[in-house]
Design an enzyme around this catalytic site. Structure first.
Site, PDB file in Angstrom:
ATOM      1  N   CYS A   1       0.816  -1.225   0.000  1.00 19.26           N
ATOM      2  CA  CYS A   1       0.000   0.000   0.000  1.00 19.26           C
ATOM      3  C   CYS A   1       0.848   1.272   0.000  1.00 19.26           C
ATOM      4  CB  CYS A   1      -0.959   0.001   1.182  1.00 19.26           C
ATOM      5  SG  CYS A   1      -2.128  -1.356   1.121  1.00 19.26           S
TER       6      CYS A   1
ATOM      7  N   HIS B   1      -3.106   7.582   2.109  1.00 21.48           N
ATOM      8  CA  HIS B   1      -3.526   6.264   1.624  1.00 21.48           C
ATOM      9  C   HIS B   1      -4.914   5.987   2.193  1.00 21.48           C
ATOM     10  CE1 HIS B   1      -3.854   2.096   0.805  1.00 21.48           C
ATOM     11  NE2 HIS B   1      -3.609   1.691   2.040  1.00 21.48           N
TER      12      HIS B   1
ATOM     13  N   ASN C   1     -10.032   0.242  -0.335  1.00 24.72           N
ATOM     14  CA  ASN C   1      -8.570   0.285  -0.289  1.00 24.72           C
ATOM     15  C   ASN C   1      -8.022  -0.327  -1.583  1.00 24.72           C
ATOM     16  OD1 ASN C   1      -5.857  -0.061   0.188  1.00 24.72           O
ATOM     17  ND2 ASN C   1      -6.089  -0.932   2.234  1.00 24.72           N
TER      18      ASN C   1
HETATM   19  O1  UT7 Z   1      -3.732  -0.706   3.535  1.00 24.18           O
HETATM   20  C1  UT7 Z   1      -2.924  -1.471   4.363  1.00 24.18           C
HETATM   21  C2  UT7 Z   1      -3.203  -1.220   5.720  1.00 24.18           C
HETATM   22  N1  UT7 Z   1      -4.453  -1.816   6.146  1.00 24.18           N
HETATM   23  C3  UT7 Z   1      -5.124  -1.206   7.087  1.00 24.18           C
HETATM   24  O2  UT7 Z   1      -4.723  -0.131   7.458  1.00 24.18           O
HETATM   25  C4  UT7 Z   1      -6.300  -1.888   7.722  1.00 24.18           C
HETATM   26  C5  UT7 Z   1      -6.220  -1.676   9.200  1.00 24.18           C
HETATM   27  N2  UT7 Z   1      -7.297  -2.266   9.979  1.00 24.18           N
HETATM   28  C6  UT7 Z   1      -8.575  -1.863   9.881  1.00 24.18           C
HETATM   29  O3  UT7 Z   1      -8.918  -1.037   9.066  1.00 24.18           O
HETATM   30  C7  UT7 Z   1      -9.564  -2.419  10.891  1.00 24.18           C
HETATM   31  O4  UT7 Z   1      -8.866  -3.101  11.902  1.00 24.18           O
HETATM   32  C8  UT7 Z   1     -10.621  -3.364  10.264  1.00 24.18           C
HETATM   33  C9  UT7 Z   1     -11.601  -2.572   9.406  1.00 24.18           C
HETATM   34  C10 UT7 Z   1      -9.920  -4.424   9.429  1.00 24.18           C
HETATM   35  C11 UT7 Z   1     -11.428  -4.047  11.346  1.00 24.18           C
HETATM   36  O5  UT7 Z   1     -12.014  -3.105  12.222  1.00 24.18           O
HETATM   37  P1  UT7 Z   1     -11.886  -3.305  13.809  1.00 24.18           P
HETATM   38  O6  UT7 Z   1     -12.679  -2.235  14.419  1.00 24.18           O
HETATM   39  O7  UT7 Z   1     -10.427  -3.351  14.119  1.00 24.18           O
HETATM   40  O8  UT7 Z   1     -12.610  -4.683  14.009  1.00 24.18           O
HETATM   41  P2  UT7 Z   1     -12.028  -6.034  14.654  1.00 24.18           P
HETATM   42  O9  UT7 Z   1     -11.032  -6.643  13.720  1.00 24.18           O
HETATM   43  O10 UT7 Z   1     -11.594  -5.713  16.033  1.00 24.18           O
HETATM   44  O11 UT7 Z   1     -13.329  -6.937  14.673  1.00 24.18           O
HETATM   45  C12 UT7 Z   1     -14.464  -6.591  15.436  1.00 24.18           C
HETATM   46  C13 UT7 Z   1     -15.534  -7.639  15.246  1.00 24.18           C
HETATM   47  C14 UT7 Z   1     -15.032  -9.064  15.387  1.00 24.18           C
HETATM   48  O12 UT7 Z   1     -16.019  -9.775  16.076  1.00 24.18           O
HETATM   49  P3  UT7 Z   1     -15.824 -10.097  17.643  1.00 24.18           P
HETATM   50  O13 UT7 Z   1     -14.569 -10.906  17.732  1.00 24.18           O
HETATM   51  O14 UT7 Z   1     -15.710  -8.757  18.310  1.00 24.18           O
HETATM   52  O15 UT7 Z   1     -17.071 -10.845  17.966  1.00 24.18           O
HETATM   53  C15 UT7 Z   1     -14.952  -9.574  13.976  1.00 24.18           C
HETATM   54  O16 UT7 Z   1     -15.161 -10.962  13.872  1.00 24.18           O
HETATM   55  O17 UT7 Z   1     -16.069  -7.537  13.911  1.00 24.18           O
HETATM   56  C16 UT7 Z   1     -16.093  -8.841  13.317  1.00 24.18           C
HETATM   57  N3  UT7 Z   1     -15.932  -8.681  11.882  1.00 24.18           N
HETATM   58  C17 UT7 Z   1     -16.966  -8.463  11.042  1.00 24.18           C
HETATM   59  N4  UT7 Z   1     -18.276  -8.359  11.249  1.00 24.18           N
HETATM   60  C18 UT7 Z   1     -19.064  -8.126  10.179  1.00 24.18           C
HETATM   61  C19 UT7 Z   1     -14.773  -8.679  11.168  1.00 24.18           C
HETATM   62  N5  UT7 Z   1     -15.046  -8.475   9.879  1.00 24.18           N
HETATM   63  C20 UT7 Z   1     -16.391  -8.336   9.772  1.00 24.18           C
HETATM   64  C21 UT7 Z   1     -17.258  -8.089   8.687  1.00 24.18           C
HETATM   65  N6  UT7 Z   1     -18.572  -7.983   8.945  1.00 24.18           N
HETATM   66  N7  UT7 Z   1     -16.818  -7.918   7.413  1.00 24.18           N
END
Ligand code: UT7
Length: 325
Positions: free
Chosen positions: A115, A252, A282
């Site tokens: 990225c 980005h 992204n």
């Molecule tokens: O470009 C390269 C760099 N990449 C990035 O910068 C991405 C960085 N990370 C992020 O943008 C975020 O961490 C995400 C968008 C990937 C995730 O957001 P988050 O607020 O960090 O969520 P999380 O990973 O802590 O997940 C929260 C909950 C989980 O459920 P539990 O364990 O709390 O019950 C996941 O299983 O959300 C669940 N979850 C989803 N639910 C519905 C994960 N993906 C999904 C989904 N739909 N697509």
């Protein structure tokens, strides 16, 4: 007098097909509400069957060349930032060279910094121009991440899209101050110890397969805000500029919350931040040139404006650039 790499033209290309959050929610266990709330993404563009990274890159490049009033053979170096090349080799840049009809034997190669790729490619091209090895450069960020996603993994597949953006750089002269037009600074970093946070689980010398993107989203998120704020502050300090001097912050586009968090840390207010994550998702190395292209097209970015770029990606890699348009 010093040599500067001045932006002479910009262009972009997005595949025709738009996939909404609702469409994804019909296929996997997710919802429009979750995707928008956690990432700011509303939709993404996805390539058609047979449409390759080089096709996207070539179209963006043709538009950038037209904007610059240049022909393909006017270009001295083509640098393509991509993690989704058409083939393991040759470089996608050489495929683009051929598709553009370049016959001047100028060099073309790819840069792989995921990225952060566009910032790394911009720095590479800028350095070739600054030392006088070339007078013109085509810098392209092009990706088809839809090809390396695990479409069963809801934590990653909802976040990415396909697209390409390209910038033509032309050598010019300045007095070496931050009032010059052109690329004023680039700062690049990487830390290979953080490999496991974001990688593709395959490749020619490991599995022999292309593999799929794997990400520890929460951990990547934490590094993103810290590292991107640090590298932008590094850029401001090196150029003697202040956040208030920046006309447009073009980060980005990985997550709306990361963009807002970084902008807040820098003290750059919302109206000066270019945000395209909602429409493009992204697009990895393509995200910055795509966002730049949107803001140039709608006339937000004007000649003479100071533009701050930053990115972080797999590796981890991260970097920033300051460009006076
Ligand atoms: O470009 C390269 C760099 N990449 C990035 O910068 C991405 C960085 N990370 C992020 O943008 C975020 O961490 C995400 C968008 C990937 C995730 O957001 P988050 O607020 O960090 O969520 P999380 O990973 O802590 O997940 C929260 C909950 C989980 O459920 P539990 O364990 O709390 O019950 C996941 O299983 O959300 C669940 N979850 C989803 N639910 C519905 C994960 N993906 C999904 C989904 N739909 N697509």
């Amino acid at each position: 007098m010093v040599r500067r790499s001045i932006v002479a033209g910009i262009g972009s290309y997005l595949p025709e097909r738009i996939v909404t959050n609702a469409e994804l929610a019909a296929r996997i266990d997710t919802s429009d509400e979750w995707i928008q709330e956690r990432s700011g993404i509303q939709q993404r563009h996805i390539v058609a069957d047979g449409e390759m990274t080089s096709d996207l890159a070539t179209c963006a490049a043709q538009r950038a060349l037209a904007a610059a009033g240049m022909e393909p053979d006017d270009i001295g170096i083509i640098v393509v930032a991509t993690s989704t090349p058409d083939e393991t080799f040759p470089a996608t840049a050489t495929v683009v060279q051929s598709k553009l009809g370049c016959a001047n034997g100028s060099m073309g190669f790819d840069v792989q910094a995921v990225c952060s790729g566009f910032v790394f490619a911009l720095a590479t091209a800028d350095n070739f121009i600054k030392v006088g090895q070339v007078d013109t450069a085509l810098v392209i960020g092009a990706e088809t991440f839809s090809k390396i996603l695990d479409w069963e993994d809801r934590s990653t597949c909802v976040l990415f899209g396909d697209g390409a953006g390209a910038v033509v750089l032309k050598a010019g002269e300045g007095d070496g101050s931050s009032a010059d037009r052109g690329v004023l600074s680039t700062h690049l970093h990487s830390d290979g110890r953080l490999h496991d946070l974001l990688y593709v689980d395959g490749g020619p010398s490991s599995t022999g397969q292309v593999g799929h993107l794997r990400m520890e989203g929460r951990e990547v998120f934490k590094h993103a805000v810290t590292k991107m704020s640090e590298v932008t502050i590094e850029a401001l300090e090196a150029t003697g500029l202040h956040a208030d001097d920046i006309d447009w912050f073009v980060p980005h586009q990985a997550n709306r919350r990361i963009i807002d968090g970084t902008a807040r840390k820098l003290g750059i207010t919302g109206e000066r931040v270019v945000v395209t994550i909602g429409q493009h998702a992204n697009t990895s190395a393509a995200s910055i040139p795509l966002a730049l292209s949107v803001a140039v097209e709608d006339k937000r970015i004007q000649e003479g404006n100071l533009v701050l770029l930053e990115a972080m990606g797999g590796g981890l890699t991260w970097g920033s650039g300051i460009v006076r348009w």
